[in-house]
Design an enzyme around this catalytic site. Structure first.
Site, PDB file in Angstrom:
ATOM      1  N   CYS A 162       0.816  -1.222   0.000  1.00 47.24           N
ATOM      2  CA  CYS A 162       0.000   0.000   0.000  1.00 47.24           C
ATOM      3  C   CYS A 162       0.847   1.269   0.000  1.00 47.24           C
ATOM      4  CB  CYS A 162      -0.945  -0.006   1.203  1.00 47.24           C
ATOM      5  SG  CYS A 162      -0.174  -0.442   2.776  1.00 47.24           S
ATOM      6  N   HIS A 222      -2.584   6.382   4.877  1.00 47.30           N
ATOM      7  CA  HIS A 222      -1.150   6.500   5.135  1.00 47.30           C
ATOM      8  C   HIS A 222      -0.654   7.855   4.641  1.00 47.30           C
ATOM      9  CE1 HIS A 222      -1.326   2.393   6.152  1.00 47.30           C
ATOM     10  NE2 HIS A 222      -0.714   1.835   5.125  1.00 47.30           N
TER      11      HIS A 222
END
Length: 334
Positions: free
Chosen positions: A131, A244
């Site tokens: 990711c 994130h």
């Protein structure tokens, strides 16, 4: 596109459920959905296109007649079942790290290397990248095309959603306990994540480099086809539920001004530029959660390196960092 029989292994997990939602949201041509999971999750229900579907335990016959199999059930499970699915005629799109560095398996971010999908004929498996790597390269690759990327340093600020449902519960329960002044034992991480920072994602090697940090190094090179790219940084787990953040420094072969970079990125697929720091306008996880695009801002000249820019990148690790990227790959196949 005609309808496809689609299996989702790990259908009851965070990413698995996001895959179902993404398939539905993007109107992927599913003629039949087959939700799969471990025996302990068999019998649970998932909802797809308004219909309740019973989750089946994965087995040797689960992939017969399946066209595309989306996997999000961990590396060990993928190593066991991906070859079975491929042998049954399905193309596997795997979200674990199990196949990413296999030279016969393509590692795909569709905005960058969609043509590598043709390599799926080798083993019938396509790897979905890490990711954090995905959101970094979506921003970096258009700049590389313009100025030649030679070095990147990335510090990540990764949400607990990257670890799964148990980590979300651990953050929630740990925060409640901390506010009350109570002790809380974190069963997910080596230390409590609530109101804390953990520079520890994955196992450490003998040099003290973590598994997550090596993913950033090796996957960036493979996806962007820059085998000699120099990559460094640190990966950190932070106490937020989803999305994130990344502090990125990128050095190029030729000068690239912040204004030129903003112009390039404003046209880049899958990227949104939010860059007006004087008015407190920059990417935030609370604004990016649930969104498909990767958001970039604070684009500025790096103060320590020649021909280098620094920037701040935020992406939803469950969307573009996992489910969306996998479904976009499936769209290329379909």
């Amino acid at each position: 596109m005609s309808g496809r029989r689609v299996a989702v292994l790990g259908a009851t997990g965070l990413v698995g459920r996001e895959m179902l939602y993404t398939l539905e949201q993007r109107n992927f041509p599913v003629s039949e959905l087959i939700p799969l999971a471990s025996p302990r999750s068999a019998g649970k229900k998932v909802v797809f296109n308004g219909e309740e579907i019973t989750v089946q335990a994965v087995g040797e016959d689960s992939f017969k007649g399946v066209d595309i199999a989306l996997f999000s059930a961990g590396g060990k499970t993928s190593k066991q079942w991906a070859p079975v699915a491929a042998a049954s005629g399905a193309v596997v799109i795997d979200n674990s790290s199990a196949w990413r560095m296999d030279p016969e398996v393509p590692l795909i971010v569709p905005e960058i290397n969609a043509a590598d999908v043709s390599m799926a004929k080798n083993k019938g498996i396509i790897a979905n990248p890490n990711c954090s790597t995905i959101q970094a390269v979506v921003v970096l690759y258009p700049l590389h095309q313009a100025a030649g990327l030679k070095y990147i340093n990335i510090s990540t600020y990764q949400s607990v959603a990257g670890t799964g449902k148990a980590a979300i519960e651990s953050l929630r329960d740990g925060a409640k306990a901390a506010i009350k002044g109570e002790e809380y034992k974190d069963d997910v991480y080596p230390h409590s994540i609530a109101f804390n920072l953990l520079p520890h994602i994955g196992a450490f090697d003998d040099e003290g480099i973590s598994e997550e940090e090596w993913k950033m190094v090796n996957e960036s090179r493979k996806i962007m086809h820059i085998p000699d790219l120099r990559v460094s940084g640190i990966t950190v787990r932070v106490p937020i539920f989803r999305c994130h953040g990344e502090s990125v420094t990128a050095q190029f072969e030729r000068p690239l001004s912040p204004a030129e970079a903003r112009e390039i990125l404003s046209r880049a697929p899958g990227v949104v530029v939010r860059d007006d720091p004087k008015n407190a306008e920059y990417p935030l996880p609370v604004d990016t959660a649930g969104k498909d695009d990767v958001c970039v801002g604070r684009i500025r000249r790096d103060t320590g390196l020649d021909n280098a820019l620094a920037m701040w990148v935020v992406g939803d690790n469950l969307r573009k960092g996992a489910a969306l990227n996998a479904v976009q790959i499936a769209e290329k196949l379909a």
